[in-house]
Design an enzyme around this catalytic site. Structure first.
Site, PDB file in Angstrom:
ATOM      1  CG  ASP A 224      -0.360  -0.322   2.518  1.00  0.00           C
ATOM      2  OD1 ASP A 224       0.822  -0.743   2.556  1.00  0.00           O
ATOM      3  OD2 ASP A 224      -1.028  -0.130   3.546  1.00  0.00           O
ATOM      4  CG  ASP A 248      -1.992  -7.243 -12.800  1.00  0.00           C
ATOM      5  OD1 ASP A 248      -1.652  -6.963 -13.966  1.00  0.00           O
ATOM      6  OD2 ASP A 248      -3.170  -7.257 -12.418  1.00  0.00           O
ATOM      7  CG  ASP A 252      -1.854  -1.616 -15.358  1.00  0.00           C
ATOM      8  OD1 ASP A 252      -1.031  -2.285 -16.014  1.00  0.00           O
ATOM      9  OD2 ASP A 252      -3.074  -1.588 -15.617  1.00  0.00           O
TER      10      ASP A 252
HETATM   11  C1  IPM Z   1      -0.827  -8.153 -17.403  1.00  0.00           C
HETATM   12  C2  IPM Z   1      -2.295  -8.394 -17.622  1.00  0.00           C
HETATM   13  C3  IPM Z   1      -2.578  -9.865 -17.383  1.00  0.00           C
HETATM   14  C4  IPM Z   1      -2.245 -10.160 -15.943  1.00  0.00           C
HETATM   15  C5  IPM Z   1      -4.007 -10.307 -17.743  1.00  0.00           C
HETATM   16  C6  IPM Z   1      -4.364  -9.971 -19.168  1.00  0.00           C
HETATM   17  C7  IPM Z   1      -4.207 -11.776 -17.476  1.00  0.00           C
HETATM   18  O1  IPM Z   1      -3.052  -7.556 -16.818  1.00  0.00           O
HETATM   19  O2  IPM Z   1      -0.018  -8.781 -18.113  1.00  0.00           O
HETATM   20  O3  IPM Z   1      -0.491  -7.343 -16.557  1.00  0.00           O
HETATM   21  O4  IPM Z   1      -3.064  -9.937 -15.053  1.00  0.00           O
HETATM   22  O5  IPM Z   1      -1.134 -10.623 -15.698  1.00  0.00           O
HETATM   23 MG    MG Z   2      -1.897  -6.079 -15.784  1.00  0.00          MG
END
Ligand code: IPM
Ligand code: MG
Length: 366
Positions: A224, A248, A252
């Protein structure tokens, strides 16, 4: 012997951006005399339409035999009603698991030309260069048991299992320490060891592994706080290492700091350096087929592929080609070409194909 590359464009904008990466590869082959044999396959929704499953045995066999895989993106509303076990994303997850691609390298680098496109103030992100090392074949993504069960009172309960073995933690920690050693010498391990036993073990094993890396400065952060620090002061990080699900989410977040998730490549490697290379962004079905998508992450994924999986002691041409492709991308940005996702005032808005052509042009006329 020629190197083998498998091309899996997938769904949504995947085929469009892959077409541009292949143009760039053709140009690189020409300029650097690369000997690469390309095969093609379907994955994700495209494979469901053709074979009924997101990854066919034939495609998996091609993948096993390839030195490297260039992957586009999978998924879209068309396949949203597929059962979980047959969703397009399963094709990607299966490839990761079957080839044991446990080490996911996700760089978040800010191209100086795009500092204005970041949602953070330019001074907070200028010069940003972070590498997120995400464990990719374990953790809650693959832990058993998993499912949805019906309790005695008739209520349904969903459950997944968050597991990591010492050996899994050790091998991803090694990759992260090695990467940190080659970069800024700092590694931040991200966990939730104040709540979850599995990540308490994670921290313990990472600390034990650090004994072999006295030149790397190791720190630890709860996930967090790490999410907050990434948007507060991202330049404090050099390399971050974490498990599958935290990685993940954090990747992002880190990607967005750079102004466009449309710029970021990633590599997923196994112990043999066989690798799958894909843009960090998804299949963007809302703009698919409209010649609007940014092909640069796919093109930069190709550069990573050449460098990490195809270059070896016997041939330096692939590494030189990788560098030239990255330089060409930077030059295209210098010239002011922008797809919609990175557009800013005074720049020239171009479509997917024109962006790919511009990179080819810079590559061949360097
Ligand atoms: C990523 C994507 C994948 C994940 C999905 C599409 C399964 O979000 O590569 O980050 O969660 O790993
Ligand atoms: Mg992802």
């Amino acid at each position: 012997m020629s190197k083998q590359m498998l091309c899996l464009p997938g769904d949504g904008i995947g085929p469009e951006i892959m077409a541009e990466a292949l143009k760039v590869l053709d140009a690189a082959k020409l300029r650097f005399g690369l000997d690469i044999e390309i095969s093609h396959g379907l994955v994700g929704g495209a494979a469901i339409d053709q074979y009924g499953v997101p990854l066919s045995d034939e495609t998996l066999a091609l993948a096993r035999n390839a030195d490297a895989i260039l992957f586009g993106s999978v998924g879209g509303p068309k396949w949203d009603d597929q059962p979980m076990a047959n969703r397009p994303e399963k094709g990607l997850l299966q490839l990761r698991a079957e080839l044991d691609l446990f080490a996911n390298l996700r760089p978040a680098i800010l191209f100086p030309q795009l500092a204005e496109a970041s949602s953070l103030k330019p001074e907070l992100v200028a010069g940003l260069d972070i590498l997120i090392v995400r464990e990719l074949t374990g953790g809650i993504y693959f832990g058993e048991p998993r499912g949805v069960r019906t309790l005695e009172n008739g209520e349904r309960e969903g459950y997944n299992t968050y597991v990591y073995r010492e050996s899994e933690i050790r091998r991803i920690a090694k990759v992260a320490f090695e990467a940190a050693r080659k970069r800024g010498g700092r590694l931040c391990s991200v966990d939730k060891s104040n709540v979850l036993e599995v990540t308490g073990l994670w921290r313990e094993v990472v600390i034990a592994e650090s004994a072999g890396y006295n030149d790397v400065e190791l720190s630890h952060m709860y996930v967090d706080n790490a999410a907050m620090q990434l948007v507060r002061a991202p330049k404090q990080f050099d390399v971050m290492v974490t498990g599958n699900m935290f990685g993940d989410i954090l990747s992002d977040c880190a990607a967005m700091l750079t102004g466009s998730i449309g710029m970021l490549p990633s590599a997923s490697l196994n112990e043999k350096n066989q690798g799958m290379y894909e843009p960090v962004h998804g299949s963007a079905p809302d703009i698919a087929g409209e010649n609007k998508a940014n092909p640069l992450a796919q093109i930069l994924s190709l550069a990573m592929l050449l460098r990490y999986s195809l270059a070896d002691g016997s041939s330096l041409a692939e590494a030189a080609a990788a560098e030239a492709i990255e330089k060409a991308v930077s030059e295209v940005l210098d010239k002011g070409y922008r797809t919609g996702d990175i557009a800013s005032e005074g720049c020239q808005l171009v479509g997917t194909a024109a962006m790919g052509d511009a990179v080819v042009d810079c590559l061949l006329n360097a």
